[in-house]
Design a protein around this motif. Structure first.
Motif, PDB file in Angstrom:
ATOM      1  N   LEU A 210       0.828  -1.201   0.000  1.00  0.00           N
ATOM      2  CA  LEU A 210       0.000   0.000   0.000  1.00  0.00           C
ATOM      3  C   LEU A 210       0.865   1.255   0.000  1.00  0.00           C
ATOM      4  N   PRO A 211       0.352   2.361  -0.523  1.00  0.00           N
ATOM      5  CA  PRO A 211       1.127   3.600  -0.511  1.00  0.00           C
ATOM      6  C   PRO A 211       1.302   4.140   0.900  1.00  0.00           C
ATOM      7  N   ASP A 212       2.487   4.656   1.173  1.00  0.00           N
ATOM      8  CA  ASP A 212       2.785   5.164   2.508  1.00  0.00           C
ATOM      9  C   ASP A 212       3.030   6.670   2.508  1.00  0.00           C
ATOM     10  N   GLY A 213       2.522   7.355   1.484  1.00  0.00           N
ATOM     11  CA  GLY A 213       2.698   8.795   1.416  1.00  0.00           C
ATOM     12  C   GLY A 213       2.298   9.351   0.066  1.00  0.00           C
ATOM     13  N   ILE A 214       2.623  10.609  -0.156  1.00  0.00           N
ATOM     14  CA  ILE A 214       2.192  11.308  -1.367  1.00  0.00           C
ATOM     15  C   ILE A 214       2.834  10.705  -2.614  1.00  0.00           C
ATOM     16  N   ALA A 215       4.140  10.502  -2.575  1.00  0.00           N
ATOM     17  CA  ALA A 215       4.832   9.976  -3.751  1.00  0.00           C
ATOM     18  C   ALA A 215       4.308   8.598  -4.124  1.00  0.00           C
ATOM     19  N   ALA A 216       4.164   7.740  -3.121  1.00  0.00           N
ATOM     20  CA  ALA A 216       3.699   6.373  -3.384  1.00  0.00           C
ATOM     21  C   ALA A 216       2.268   6.359  -3.905  1.00  0.00           C
ATOM     22  N   ALA A 217       1.505   7.411  -3.591  1.00  0.00           N
ATOM     23  CA  ALA A 217       0.136   7.514  -4.097  1.00  0.00           C
ATOM     24  C   ALA A 217       0.089   8.097  -5.510  1.00  0.00           C
ATOM     25  N   GLY A 218       1.245   8.483  -6.030  1.00  0.00           N
ATOM     26  CA  GLY A 218       1.306   9.013  -7.393  1.00  0.00           C
ATOM     27  C   GLY A 218       0.837  10.453  -7.526  1.00  0.00           C
ATOM     28  N   ILE A 219       0.915  11.214  -6.441  1.00  0.00           N
ATOM     29  CA  ILE A 219       0.441  12.598  -6.442  1.00  0.00           C
ATOM     30  C   ILE A 219       1.635  13.548  -6.424  1.00  0.00           C
ATOM     31  N   THR A 220       1.549  14.606  -7.211  1.00  0.00           N
ATOM     32  CA  THR A 220       2.638  15.592  -7.281  1.00  0.00           C
ATOM     33  C   THR A 220       2.188  16.987  -6.859  1.00  0.00           C
ATOM     34  N   ALA A 221       0.937  17.147  -6.490  1.00  0.00           N
ATOM     35  CA  ALA A 221       0.390  18.478  -6.177  1.00  0.00           C
ATOM     36  C   ALA A 221       1.071  19.089  -4.964  1.00  0.00           C
ATOM     37  N   SER A 222       1.007  20.405  -4.883  1.00  0.00           N
ATOM     38  CA  SER A 222       1.587  21.138  -3.762  1.00  0.00           C
ATOM     39  C   SER A 222       0.741  20.954  -2.510  1.00  0.00           C
TER      40      SER A 222
END
Length: 366
Positions: free
Chosen positions: A304-316
């Motif tokens: 499972l994703p453990d943060g923003i990067a792992a979730a594929g998100i780049t937004a500020s």
């Protein structure tokens, strides 16, 4: 077989957990149908489960009709709700009838909301077929749809009359969907049950591989926890039920940024959100960094994703906080956050500075 009761006075209902209960659903639904035909609203991706359910109803002398809804978060929309209501009305559903929701959390939320407003309130039954729905969304009566502004912003509290959970339906679920549901299992340990989180660390791998004993234990433990919390605070008036939202404020913002297009599943967003909630708590000195690391490590180990990067998100951070401002829990200009003083020590904090949150999110790896 395990039977757990959600204690809500005259609106109490049972949750039946049993391998193969789907094939015996007619035995449980007969007293609810009262000789009337039952309408099943099913996820279009579960035709085999729909066939099993209808065969069981027929064997119990219950006629049925079926409405299939496209899979995916996109079905929790005004357009699908309108089509569903029109279909139910065309089938002559009456106020005293019970509609059966067969599928995952999307179907349960959509059908429950439709039932809550059709003819000012019809009954419904939850027959969840995903791990996420079995351990979380099928229990507790939260129903609703998404809007352009955000997730679950239109809905109602409407309790089911019965929940039938057949863990064998998970055998046909894609591994990614099982992992997404597992995030909600982990959540119950992180809220107030550190021993259960430790159990997850030891047994999560075999659970995800389909071990029936581990699966049954996780479902029963999760459902028992949710039934207890819902019974104590059905409509989130005391703050107790709000604990079930651990990871959801961060997670919904990630989902909104992803556009609810399936690239980030709800459970994946919750997983990343829980890791962020613990990381933020550690940064604020509320819990030990070791606790946040332990949570993130277990989520990673579970795929499972453990943060923003792992979730594929780049937004500020500012963009993500902007999504949070549409959260339905916002009240008096403040947004409550679920933070942690340690594993199993989640609490509600209404004094979080959103600028601090944005700054924290900007520091998270992309």
């Amino acid at each position: 077989m395990t039977v757990i009761t959600v204690p809500l006075s005259d609106r109490s209902y049972d949750i039946v957990i049993e391998d193969g209960v789907l094939a015996r659903a007619g035995d449980y639904l007969g007293p609810i149908a009262r000789g009337r035909r039952m309408v099943i609203v099913a996820d279009a991706q579960v035709p085999m489960h729909l066939a099993t359910l209808r065969t069981s109803l027929t064997a119990s002398g219950i006629a049925s009709e079926a409405i299939e809804i496209p899979a995916g978060e996109g079905s929790k929309s005004w357009a699908t709700l309108e089509l569903l209501l029109d279909s139910l009305l065309a089938l002559g559903v009456e106020r005293g009838d019970h509609i059966v929701a067969l599928g995952g959390g999307v179907i349960g939320d959509l059908v429950g909301f439709a039932a809550s407003i059709l003819k000012r309130g019809c009954g419904f039954v939850q027959v969840p077929t995903t791990l996420l729905a079995q351990v979380d969304s099928s229990v507790g009566g939260k129903t609703g749809i998404n809007t352009r502004a955000g997730k679950n912003l239109v809905g109602a509290f409407h309790q089911p009359a019965l929940v039938l959970i057949d863990p064998t339906t998970l055998d046909t679920l894609p591994p990614r969907e099982v992992r997404a549901g597992y995030a909600e299992v982990v959540k119950y340990g992180l809220i107030d049950d550190p021993d259960f989180f430790a159990w997850c660390e030891s047994n999560g791998t075999v659970l995800l591989l389909g071990d029936p004993l581990a699966r049954a234990h996780a479902i029963a433990r999760s459902v028992s926890a949710k039934a207890r919390i819902v019974g104590a605070d059905e409509r989130e008036t005391t703050g107790t039920r709000a604990l079930l939202n651990l990871g959801h404020t961060f997670g919904h913002a990630l989902e909104a940024e992803a556009g609810f297009d399936g690239s980030l599943l709800h459970g994946e967003g919750v997983a990343a959100g829980m890791a962020l909630a613990f990381a933020f708590s550690a940064e604020q000195g509320l819990c030990r960094a070791e606790d946040a690391d332990r949570v993130a490590r277990h989520l990673r180990d579970a795929g499972l994703p453990d943060g923003i990067a792992a979730a594929g998100i780049t937004a500020s951070g500012e963009t993500l906080v902007g999504h949070m401002l549409h959260d339905k829990k916002r009240e008096g200009g403040t947004l409550p956050f679920l933070l942690a003083r340690g594993i199993g020590q989640t609490y509600l904090d209404r004094s979080v500075d959103l600028q601090q949150v944005a700054t924290f999110l900007d520091r998270c790896p992309r």
